[in-house]
Enzyme design. Structure first.
Site, PDB file in Angstrom:
ATOM      1  N   GLY A   1       0.794  -1.228   0.000  1.00 32.23           N
ATOM      2  CA  GLY A   1       0.000   0.000   0.000  1.00 32.23           C
ATOM      3  C   GLY A   1       0.823   1.273   0.000  1.00 32.23           C
ATOM      4  O   GLY A   1       0.314   2.340   0.332  1.00 32.23           O
TER       5      GLY A   1
ATOM      6  N   HIS B   1       8.636   6.432   4.607  1.00 34.99           N
ATOM      7  CA  HIS B   1       7.917   7.164   5.653  1.00 34.99           C
ATOM      8  C   HIS B   1       7.263   6.188   6.613  1.00 34.99           C
ATOM      9  O   HIS B   1       6.873   5.084   6.234  1.00 34.99           O
ATOM     10  CB  HIS B   1       6.855   8.100   5.054  1.00 34.99           C
ATOM     11  CG  HIS B   1       5.924   7.434   4.099  1.00 34.99           C
ATOM     12  ND1 HIS B   1       6.262   7.167   2.784  1.00 34.99           N
ATOM     13  CD2 HIS B   1       4.655   6.966   4.252  1.00 34.99           C
ATOM     14  CE1 HIS B   1       5.250   6.564   2.186  1.00 34.99           C
ATOM     15  NE2 HIS B   1       4.267   6.426   3.055  1.00 34.99           N
TER      16      HIS B   1
HETATM   17  P1  AMP Z   1       1.555   5.571   1.752  1.00 31.43           P
HETATM   18  O1  AMP Z   1       0.248   5.216   1.116  1.00 31.43           O
HETATM   19  O2  AMP Z   1       1.976   4.671   2.886  1.00 31.43           O
HETATM   20  O3  AMP Z   1       2.668   5.738   0.722  1.00 31.43           O
HETATM   21  O4  AMP Z   1       1.340   6.968   2.448  1.00 31.43           O
HETATM   22  C1  AMP Z   1       1.483   8.181   1.797  1.00 31.43           C
HETATM   23  C2  AMP Z   1       0.774   9.204   2.616  1.00 31.43           C
HETATM   24  O5  AMP Z   1       1.227  10.474   2.230  1.00 31.43           O
HETATM   25  C3  AMP Z   1      -0.753   9.204   2.461  1.00 31.43           C
HETATM   26  O6  AMP Z   1      -1.344   8.965   3.734  1.00 31.43           O
HETATM   27  C4  AMP Z   1      -1.050  10.599   1.935  1.00 31.43           C
HETATM   28  O7  AMP Z   1      -2.239  11.127   2.474  1.00 31.43           O
HETATM   29  C5  AMP Z   1       0.169  11.378   2.373  1.00 31.43           C
HETATM   30  N1  AMP Z   1       0.498  12.549   1.590  1.00 31.43           N
HETATM   31  C6  AMP Z   1       0.637  12.627   0.240  1.00 31.43           C
HETATM   32  N2  AMP Z   1       1.005  13.873  -0.123  1.00 31.43           N
HETATM   33  C7  AMP Z   1       1.117  14.584   1.033  1.00 31.43           C
HETATM   34  C8  AMP Z   1       1.470  15.939   1.333  1.00 31.43           C
HETATM   35  N3  AMP Z   1       1.784  16.827   0.366  1.00 31.43           N
HETATM   36  N4  AMP Z   1       1.465  16.331   2.636  1.00 31.43           N
HETATM   37  C9  AMP Z   1       1.144  15.457   3.609  1.00 31.43           C
HETATM   38  N5  AMP Z   1       0.823  14.170   3.394  1.00 31.43           N
HETATM   39  C10 AMP Z   1       0.798  13.740   2.117  1.00 31.43           C
END
Ligand code: AMP
Ligand code: ZN
Length: 114
Positions: free
Chosen positions: A93, A100
């Site tokens: 996912g 992160h």
């Molecule tokens: P994942 O799906 O584990 O790769 O998580 C990526 C996360 O990044 C998701 O929960 C998104 O909502 C978050 N996300 C994407 N772009 C941004 C942004 N510019 N600022 C803060 N969160 C973000």
């Protein structure tokens, strides 16, 4: 990584609600929160994901976990409970290709995760 969204946040080129930082990591609120507390902890240096880190992990993994637990304490969910999540690859996912850790708290979590 010029176009990586989290690198751009780390460089201050894209606004983010930063909650904590250390010499190796940055913590900021997720744009699309899945819990009352939803913070992302990233290395300020670009790594695509967990599999790429290799020997650098000796310093990086403790730095990410340290900052995550600092956020948990600072945001007041240490005692009620919380969840740290690291999505890796397509089946895991992962949608942003910059390593992160999700810090989720402020509600009861379910198991197994979806
Ligand atoms: P994942 O799906 O584990 O790769 O998580 C990526 C996360 O990044 C998701 O929960 C998104 O909502 C978050 N996300 C994407 N772009 C941004 C942004 N510019 N600022 C803060 N969160 C973000
Ligand atoms: Zn990046």
């Amino acid at each position: 990584m010029i176009d990586c969204v989290f690198c751009r946040i780390a460089r201050g080129e894209i606004p983010a609600r930063v909650v904590a930082r250390s010499d190796l990591a940055l913590a900021f609120h997720d744009l699309n929160p899945q819990a009352p507390l939803h913070v992302l902890v990233i290395p300020t240096e670009h790594w695509n994901g967990a599999n790429e880190v290799g020997p650098a992990g000796a310093r990086l993994w403790p730095a990410l976990l340290d900052l995550a637990v600092q956020v948990v304490r600072q945001e007041g969910v240490a005692d009620s409970g919380y969840r740290l999540v690291l999505n890796s690859g397509s089946d895991g996912g992962q949608s942003v290709a910059h390593l992160h850790v999700h810090v989720l708290g402020g509600r009861r979590m379910t198991w197994p995760p979806g």
